[in-house]
Design an enzyme around this catalytic site. Structure first.
Site, PDB file in Angstrom:
ATOM      1  N   TRP A 102       3.707  -2.585   0.740  1.00 39.21           N
ATOM      2  CA  TRP A 102       3.996  -1.291   0.110  1.00 39.21           C
ATOM      3  C   TRP A 102       5.037  -1.413  -0.986  1.00 39.21           C
ATOM      4  CZ3 TRP A 102       0.188   1.688   0.224  1.00 39.21           C
ATOM      5  CH2 TRP A 102      -0.668   1.698   1.322  1.00 39.21           C
ATOM      6  N   ASP A 171      11.038   4.727  -0.319  1.00 36.10           N
ATOM      7  CA  ASP A 171       9.751   5.123   0.241  1.00 36.10           C
ATOM      8  C   ASP A 171       9.917   5.094   1.756  1.00 36.10           C
ATOM      9  OD1 ASP A 171       7.222   5.346   1.273  1.00 36.10           O
ATOM     10  OD2 ASP A 171       6.399   3.583   0.261  1.00 36.10           O
ATOM     11  N   LYS A 195       2.044  10.427   8.622  1.00 39.36           N
ATOM     12  CA  LYS A 195       2.512   9.696   9.813  1.00 39.36           C
ATOM     13  C   LYS A 195       3.367  10.613  10.689  1.00 39.36           C
ATOM     14  CE  LYS A 195       2.100   5.984   6.640  1.00 39.36           C
ATOM     15  NZ  LYS A 195       0.852   5.421   6.973  1.00 39.36           N
TER      16      LYS A 195
HETATM   17  N1  PMP Z   1       4.089   3.646   1.466  1.00 43.32           N
HETATM   18  C1  PMP Z   1       4.001   3.304   2.770  1.00 43.32           C
HETATM   19  C2  PMP Z   1       5.192   2.666   3.421  1.00 43.32           C
HETATM   20  C3  PMP Z   1       2.837   3.557   3.484  1.00 43.32           C
HETATM   21  O1  PMP Z   1       2.755   3.221   4.773  1.00 43.32           O
HETATM   22  C4  PMP Z   1       1.732   4.182   2.833  1.00 43.32           C
HETATM   23  C5  PMP Z   1       0.449   4.509   3.545  1.00 43.32           C
HETATM   24  N2  PMP Z   1       0.157   3.810   4.650  1.00 43.32           N
HETATM   25  C6  PMP Z   1       1.862   4.486   1.475  1.00 43.32           C
HETATM   26  C7  PMP Z   1       3.047   4.219   0.837  1.00 43.32           C
HETATM   27  C8  PMP Z   1       0.736   5.124   0.722  1.00 43.32           C
HETATM   28  O2  PMP Z   1       0.596   6.441   1.122  1.00 43.32           O
HETATM   29  P1  PMP Z   1      -0.574   7.378   0.606  1.00 43.32           P
HETATM   30  O3  PMP Z   1      -1.824   6.864   1.250  1.00 43.32           O
HETATM   31  O4  PMP Z   1      -0.162   8.732   1.071  1.00 43.32           O
HETATM   32  O5  PMP Z   1      -0.636   7.287  -0.858  1.00 43.32           O
END
Ligand code: PMP
Length: 358
Positions: A102, A171, A195
């Site tokens: 991420w 994030d 989540k």
């Molecule tokens: N950052 C993290 C730490 C995540 O776990 C996720 C999704 N699993 C995201 C960003 C991306 O999120 P989204 O699918 O809402 O764009």
């Protein structure tokens, strides 16, 4: 009706009482004669939901007046783009910590906009982990610094947040409101809602107002943080139903208490790590000091056994344990709403599986 134990990394399990309330209010919200999905976002009934959602976040995060709570469509991924678009000027540099998939995704988007310094890179490290303070190389005068508080795929989590001179942006998608933190350490935090907060497709953003104001004015209206701050996330039609669900889950969390939730989360994760450590059969994939309390990642001796473990677990109502396709292995995601009994059931299943195949 029977609900299974859902270990999915996201969209993930939500509190049953919130789902039940949403069900009960589906056709007639609070005597309005309609669903939250059907009502005007400018009306009084929806306004109360919007205001409570923000107020709950303010209470849970102990926000001072210099921070604003906003709701932005596009999930956490749009934040990866909006952050550099707003704050990474032409001649500036932004610091990013690459702690896993991420963090790397955030960097990829920022590089489309401007200059990035990778302050530390441990994306490919095995065991998976977060960087230690002495490994972080910050840029003097950086536009901002970006971290990922919990790497959902690798199962590594910052236990102590780095201190930076530049405005720190985190994030927090996969551990938002799973533990108390001091907002003063951050200029902005954000998280995809799917989540710990509600349905997917929306990001909760908490941003210091002065940072929002400093953003690039030349951007399209919907890409500027200042629009969301000035218009109270109501410039266009907001994701009303997602905000309603977030309001319910944050109300539930306030009732339980964030400190209590944190304690329960730590205890839940500790049960699984204890089971992993007590065995030669299971092997944790994250360095113990960075083990996530939200995503417990582990491996079995062979991929065949991992597949069999998942298949058999699914049959007894333990679902979503397959690790992310990019890394394999197993992952038990145990967010706020994941019940303690489900963790106990997995621990029992692990012992029983090891007896047969260990
Ligand atoms: N950052 C993290 C730490 C995540 O776990 C996720 C999704 N699993 C995201 C960003 C991306 O999120 P989204 O699918 O809402 O764009």
């Amino acid at each position: 009706m029977s609900r299974i134990y859902n270990f999915s990394a996201g969209p993930a399990v939500l509190p049953v009482e919130c789902l039940e309330q949403a069900r009960d209010e589906m056709l007639d919200y609070n005597g309005s004669g309609m669903s939250v999905m059907e009502m005007s976002h400018r009306g009084k009934v929806y306004s109360a939901i919007h205001e409570e959602a923000k107020a709950n976040i303010r209470k849970l995060m102990k926000l001072t007046d210099d921070y604003e709570v906003i709701f932005v469509q596009g999930g956490a991924s749009l934040q990866f783009a909006m952050i550099p678009m707003n704050f990474l000027g032409k001649d500036a540099v932004a610091d990013y910590v690459c702690s896993g998939n991420w963090g790397a995704q955030a960097i990829k988007q920022a590089r489309l906009i401007g200059q990035v310094n990778v302050a530390a890179d441990c994306e490919k490290d095995i065991p998976t982990r977060m960087p230690r303070p002495e490994e972080l190389n910050w840029t003097k005068g950086a536009a901002y610094a970006h971290i990922t508080s919990n790497e959902t795929i690798s199962g590594a989590q910052f236990k102590v947040f780095p201190k930076t001179e530049a405005p720190l942006i985190a994030d927090m998608s996969s551990d938002i409101l799973s533990r108390p933190f001091d907002i003063k350490d951050f200029a902005m935090i954000y998280g995809g809602a799917q989540k710990n907060l509600g349905p997917a497709g929306m990001a909760l953003v908490v941003i210091r107002k002065d940072l929002a104001e400093r953003g690039n004015k030349a951007l399209p209206t919907m890409l500027k943080y200042s629009t969301f701050v000035e218009k109270d996330s109501l410039y266009n039609t907001p994701p009303c139903y997602s905000i309603y669900m977030l309001m319910l889950t944050t109300r539930w969390l306030l009732k339980f208490g964030l400190e209590n939730m944190w304690r329960q989360n730590v205890e839940k994760a500790a049960k699984l790590y204890k089971a992993i450590d007590a065995s030669e059969f299971y092997r944790g994939t994250a360095l113990p000091e960075f083990r996530s309390d939200m995503n417990v990642t582990f491996r079995l001796p062979t991929e065949e056994l991992e597949a069999q473990f998942c298949a058999e677990a699914t049959k007894v109502g333990l679902s979503g344990l397959k690790g992310h396709r990019s890394v394999g292995g197993l992952r038990a995601s145990i967010y706020n709403a994941f019940p303690v009994e489900g963790v106990d059931a997995l621990v029992d299943f692990m012992a029983e599986f090891e007896k047969r195949f260990g």
